[in-house]
Design a protein around this motif. Structure first.
Motif, PDB file in Angstrom:
ATOM      1  N   ASP A   9      52.868  60.360  -9.874  1.00 46.73           N
ATOM      2  CA  ASP A   9      53.242  61.525  -9.078  1.00 46.73           C
ATOM      3  C   ASP A   9      52.216  61.592  -7.939  1.00 46.73           C
ATOM      4  O   ASP A   9      51.176  62.243  -8.050  1.00 46.73           O
ATOM      5  CB  ASP A   9      53.193  62.766  -9.973  1.00 46.73           C
ATOM      6  N   ASP A  85      59.572  67.595  -4.502  1.00 49.04           N
ATOM      7  CA  ASP A  85      58.953  67.052  -5.706  1.00 49.04           C
ATOM      8  C   ASP A  85      59.888  66.050  -6.373  1.00 49.04           C
ATOM      9  O   ASP A  85      61.082  66.019  -6.140  1.00 49.04           O
ATOM     10  CB  ASP A  85      58.516  68.162  -6.666  1.00 49.04           C
ATOM     11  N   ASP A  87      59.992  65.524  -9.866  1.00 52.47           N
ATOM     12  CA  ASP A  87      59.997  65.724 -11.317  1.00 52.47           C
ATOM     13  C   ASP A  87      61.227  65.141 -12.014  1.00 52.47           C
ATOM     14  O   ASP A  87      61.109  64.459 -13.033  1.00 52.47           O
ATOM     15  CB  ASP A  87      59.866  67.201 -11.674  1.00 52.47           C
ATOM     16  N   THR A  91      61.279  61.838 -14.452  1.00 46.31           N
ATOM     17  CA  THR A  91      61.775  62.025 -15.821  1.00 46.31           C
ATOM     18  C   THR A  91      62.872  61.021 -16.160  1.00 46.31           C
ATOM     19  O   THR A  91      62.841  60.397 -17.232  1.00 46.31           O
ATOM     20  CB  THR A  91      62.291  63.462 -16.008  1.00 46.31           C
ATOM     21  N   ASP A 110      50.996  67.858 -13.913  1.00 49.72           N
ATOM     22  CA  ASP A 110      52.093  68.822 -13.979  1.00 49.72           C
ATOM     23  C   ASP A 110      52.531  69.064 -15.419  1.00 49.72           C
ATOM     24  O   ASP A 110      53.053  68.168 -16.085  1.00 49.72           O
ATOM     25  CB  ASP A 110      53.252  68.290 -13.135  1.00 49.72           C
ATOM     26  N   ASP A 112      55.048  70.497 -16.543  1.00 53.30           N
ATOM     27  CA  ASP A 112      56.478  70.319 -16.802  1.00 53.30           C
ATOM     28  C   ASP A 112      56.760  69.016 -17.522  1.00 53.30           C
ATOM     29  O   ASP A 112      57.744  68.894 -18.253  1.00 53.30           O
ATOM     30  CB  ASP A 112      57.273  70.355 -15.490  1.00 53.30           C
ATOM     31  N   PHE A 113      55.897  68.030 -17.340  1.00 52.82           N
ATOM     32  CA  PHE A 113      56.108  66.731 -17.987  1.00 52.82           C
ATOM     33  C   PHE A 113      55.776  66.733 -19.481  1.00 52.82           C
ATOM     34  O   PHE A 113      56.052  65.756 -20.174  1.00 52.82           O
ATOM     35  CB  PHE A 113      55.322  65.632 -17.272  1.00 52.82           C
TER      36      PHE A 113
END
Length: 157
Positions: A9, A85, A87, A91, A110, A112-113
């Motif tokens: 990232d 972004d 994300d 993913t 992050d 969120d991962f």
């Protein structure tokens, strides 16, 4: 030999190293460390394309190291905020490559991962390593990783 797939990232790593250390991430040192005695399956660097020369030179360096650079256009909203972004893209790629590699290496702070890493662990797809700036990596992400490697020392320029 252990196989690895790498997912960076880029924006997150750039801003967290800059904020914490006022330095840049050493992608060459990382590459040497992450691939030592391992077979590389894939390596992706996810970045935002603003179209400036400095950024294009950096992306060229990443390609020379061995990364496939994936770009998404930078979007400036009318309210002044920005969007860009990766994300969801990261993913999707991690889920695809977790079945092909023994270890998934994620460079991001992050949180969120964390759900993604929990999922690949539950499905016993691959082990996970996270490289992040300790002070700016979400505790949930650190907890979800099988191994957390702090970005410090030789990993900084």
């Amino acid at each position: 030999m252990e196989t690895v797939a790498i997912f960076v990232d880029v924006q997150n790593i750039y801003y967290t190293t800059k904020q914490s250390y006022q330095r840049h991430f050493n992608y060459n040192a990382f590459w040497q460390q992450a691939t030592a005695n391992r077979t590389l399956v894939a390596a992706f660097a996810y970045a935002i394309d603003k179209g400036d020369n400095k950024q294009q030179s950096f992306q060229q360096i990443l390609k020379q190291i061995g990364f496939e650079v994936k770009l998404k256009p930078y979007i400036q909203r009318s309210d002044g905020s920005a969007k860009g972004d990766w994300d969801v893209g990261i993913t999707l790629d991690v889920m695809d490559y977790a079945t092909q590699a023994d270890v998934v290496i994620l460079l991001s702070g992050d949180g969120d991962f964390s759900l993604l890493l929990d999922k690949i662990r539950q499905q016993q797809l691959a082990a996970s390593e996270v490289y992040g700036v300790p002070a700016l990596t979400a505790p949930a992400l650190i907890k979800s990783a099988d191994r957390f490697i702090p970005i410090a020392g030789q990993l900084l320029l």
